[in-house]
Design a protein around this motif. Structure first.
Motif, PDB file in Angstrom:
ATOM      1  N   TYR A 282      -8.050   8.178  12.978  1.00  0.00           N
ATOM      2  CA  TYR A 282      -8.735   8.335  11.697  1.00  0.00           C
ATOM      3  C   TYR A 282      -7.687   8.657  10.642  1.00  0.00           C
ATOM      4  N   ASP A 283      -8.035   8.522   9.381  1.00  0.00           N
ATOM      5  CA  ASP A 283      -7.100   8.813   8.294  1.00  0.00           C
ATOM      6  C   ASP A 283      -6.632  10.263   8.365  1.00  0.00           C
TER       7      ASP A 283
ATOM      8  N   TYR B 279       1.389   1.878  13.142  1.00  0.00           N
ATOM      9  CA  TYR B 279       0.254   1.365  12.372  1.00  0.00           C
ATOM     10  C   TYR B 279       0.281  -0.170  12.362  1.00  0.00           C
ATOM     11  N   ASP B 280      -0.891  -0.720  12.140  1.00  0.00           N
ATOM     12  CA  ASP B 280      -1.063  -2.133  11.776  1.00  0.00           C
ATOM     13  C   ASP B 280      -0.544  -3.123  12.810  1.00  0.00           C
ATOM     14  N   ALA B 281      -0.755  -2.839  14.084  1.00  0.00           N
ATOM     15  CA  ALA B 281      -0.501  -3.865  15.093  1.00  0.00           C
ATOM     16  C   ALA B 281      -1.377  -5.070  14.765  1.00  0.00           C
ATOM     17  N   HIS B 282      -0.858  -6.273  14.967  1.00  0.00           N
ATOM     18  CA  HIS B 282      -1.553  -7.528  14.651  1.00  0.00           C
ATOM     19  C   HIS B 282      -1.688  -7.723  13.143  1.00  0.00           C
TER      20      HIS B 282
ATOM     21  N   PRO C 177       0.853  -1.199   0.000  1.00  0.00           N
ATOM     22  CA  PRO C 177       0.000   0.000   0.000  1.00  0.00           C
ATOM     23  C   PRO C 177       0.886   1.247   0.000  1.00  0.00           C
ATOM     24  N   GLU C 178       0.391   2.321  -0.575  1.00  0.00           N
ATOM     25  CA  GLU C 178       1.220   3.507  -0.786  1.00  0.00           C
ATOM     26  C   GLU C 178       1.797   4.063   0.516  1.00  0.00           C
ATOM     27  N   LEU C 179       0.978   4.142   1.566  1.00  0.00           N
ATOM     28  CA  LEU C 179       1.473   4.686   2.827  1.00  0.00           C
ATOM     29  C   LEU C 179       2.571   3.800   3.413  1.00  0.00           C
TER      30      LEU C 179
END
Length: 549
Positions: free
Chosen positions: A210-211, A518-521, A118-120
């Motif tokens: 939030y984003d 970001y994206d824990a788990h 993903p870009e981010l």
């Protein structure tokens, strides 16, 4: 700001390279590694009784906590600040073909550069400002931050007027055996050394809300978590005579429609709103295929609370279940009538009525009706059921209810409401006493001191939004609320037990200052290096200085 980046990254990587997935032997390995690391400090070589590795109690799995403390020498003081963090992680299967690199950040980041991202994720990976790997965010960098501070004060105890205690606990990702067991050690040390626990600083991860959210959050207190569960009995029938029975899956579906994602069940407090309930399991108990409808179904929901008590939630959900049951019957009656018209069959009204029971009330009726015969049978049943190691506490609870229902005289379809898992208590930190006021003031001053050195806003909020072990070190519920948990959990005292008196006895004000990312788990789990390795320990240190000055 502390010059802590390189040391904390190294400590983080050392911990991450140990695959300490919850409920595996990796939990033993990581605790042993951390214990040996702390044991190498000159301070603990001189004070070996101030460092322990402690096995969990009432736990089917062998695993350990590590506890250590430094006694300040600036001036005599019983005041003690606890630094807490968990050493277990979730699994690594989500990394798929990169699974062998999941716990090796440098190798993983090199491999990810060859992946479609993903870009981010791609931007952050290429920037060099982010660190990837299982556990870097949740929450081994938080533990590393605490260890860094403990090491510093072990070398400079003359800067502390009080004591700094590290608690590195296991099993946060499943059932909190680690922190609950540690309460015994904390109480023992309090008695032996005269500690006064004035604050606890947890270091679990924080994330954007939030984003595009620019804020880095620090949380006072934490959300509470319940697992309201519903055992649904129907009336079995042949599928060829569908309207002669009542399918419990039909009721379960309506129950989920009523409860899942329902904002009316959000416990808004202090301007903050937790996410609504959502279904975590929905099933029936048919072991194999048959042409008959199921006899019973089972569904449970995640339920976050800020101020509501477990007793209040039972009352609310009983109402929701009654609405769902009646809605299901209304829909069923309409479809039955339309079917009769379409098929030319004579219409007769269906016999079903809305019936919702709270587990505690059902059990009291059974005890009053059957007395010792019922109680003796259920004790034996639970003892036998405990031999089935495949049952987690949630399915164990459902099986207990299933057996108890067999003793009821009224066998009409019903929804039975209970709790089937650990209650993680909510914690409010609002300044209700001197300890809370001091911690809040120290936090505000610490953020003010560090904020000029970091470009993004550091913002405090009232409730940590995820389940965490802070729930097990303080208690905002009264006795009635806790009794509702004990009386409405079918596994209580057999498969599941929590001594909430231990929590109430420790009852230390707590906050969460954790690594940001970001994206824990998730396989893209990553932390922002600057915040996680510099801001987190710096803010924590500023609080320690103010509380133990």
């Amino acid at each position: 700001m502390l010059q802590s980046r390189d040391a904390i990254i190294k400590l983080t990587d050392d911990l991450v390279e140990i695959e300490s997935v919850v409920n595996t032997k990796g939990e033993i390995v990581v605790a042993t590694h951390l214990y040996e690391h702390l044991k190498s400090f000159p301070y603990f070589q001189q004070n070996p009784d101030q460092l322990i590795i402690s096995r969990t109690v009432n736990d089917e799995i062998e695993r350990y906590n590590v506890l250590a403390f430094v006694k300040g020498t600036k001036q005599p003081s019983s005041k003690t600040v606890i630094l807490m963090g968990h050493t277990d992680t979730v699994g690594i299967d989500d990394y798929n073909h990169l699974k062998d690199k999941a716990c090796y950040p440098a190798s993983l980041m090199e491999a990810l550069k060859e992946e479609p991202l993903p870009e981010l994720v791609k931007q952050q990976l290429e920037s060099g400002d982010w660190h990837f790997g299982r556990g870097v965010l949740d929450m081994k960098s938080g533990v590393a931050s605490h260890v860094f501070l403990l090491q510093y004060y072990s070398e400079h105890p003359e800067e502390l007027a009080g004591n700094l205690l590290l608690l590195a606990e296991c099993d946060e990702e499943d059932s909190s055996h680690g922190v609950l067991s540690s309460l015994k050690d904390l109480k023992k040390w309090r008695e032996e050394h005269g500690f006064e626990y004035i604050a606890l600083i947890n270091s679990d991860f924080v994330a954007p809300r939030y984003d595009g959210d620019p804020n880095r959050y620090i949380y006072k207190g934490t959300v509470g978590k319940l697992l309201p569960s519903f055992y649904i009995t129907g009336y079995e029938t042949h599928a060829g005579s569908a309207f002669e029975g009542l399918d419990p899956n039909f009721i379960a579906a309506e129950l989920t429609r009523q409860i899942s994602y329902n904002p009316d069940l959000c416990d808004e407090a202090y301007g903050e709103t937790p996410v609504p309930p959502v279904s975590l399991k929905q099933t029936d108990f048919k072991p194999t295929y048959t042409i008959q409808t199921a006899l019973s179904a089972y569904v449970y929901y995640n339920f976050f609370i800020h101020t509501w008590s477990p007793k209040q939630v039972l009352g609310m959900l009983k109402e929701q279940a009654e609405i769902a049951f009646e809605n299901a019957l209304t829909l069923l009656r309409d479809r039955h009538r339309r079917f009769c018209e379409k098929s030319g069959q004579a219409w007769t009204p269906l016999p079903w009525k809305t019936r919702v029971l709270i587990y505690e009330d059902m059990k009291k009726e059974l005890v009053a009706e059957h007395g010792d015969a019922f109680l003796s049978h259920m004790r034996q049943f639970k003892e036998q059921l405990l031999q089935d190691k495949s049952l987690d506490v949630r399915m164990f609870s459902a099986r207990v209810v299933e057996e108890e229902v067999k003793w009821t005289k009224d066998r009409n379809p019903a929804i039975i409401l209970f709790y089937s898992s650990l209650y993680s208590p909510r914690i409010e930190l609002v300044g209700k006493d001197e300890r809370e006021q001091n911690l809040i003031t120290a936090l505000e001053e610490a953020v003010e001191a560090v904020q000029p050195h970091y470009p993004h806003p550091i913002v405090t909020r009232n409730f940590f939004p995820y389940v965490c072990d802070m729930s097990c070190v303080a208690l905002s519920d009264d006795e009635e609320g806790i009794l509702a948990i004990e009386e409405n959990n079918p596994s209580w005292g057999s498969k599941h037990y929590v001594d909430y008196r231990d929590i109430r006895d420790i009852n230390v004000p707590c906050i969460n200052i954790g690594p940001y990312g970001y994206d824990a788990h998730n396989r893209f789990e990553r932390m922002e290096i600057a915040y996680s390795t510099e801001v987190v320990p710096s803010v924590t240190d500023e609080i320690i200085k103010r509380l133990l000055k």
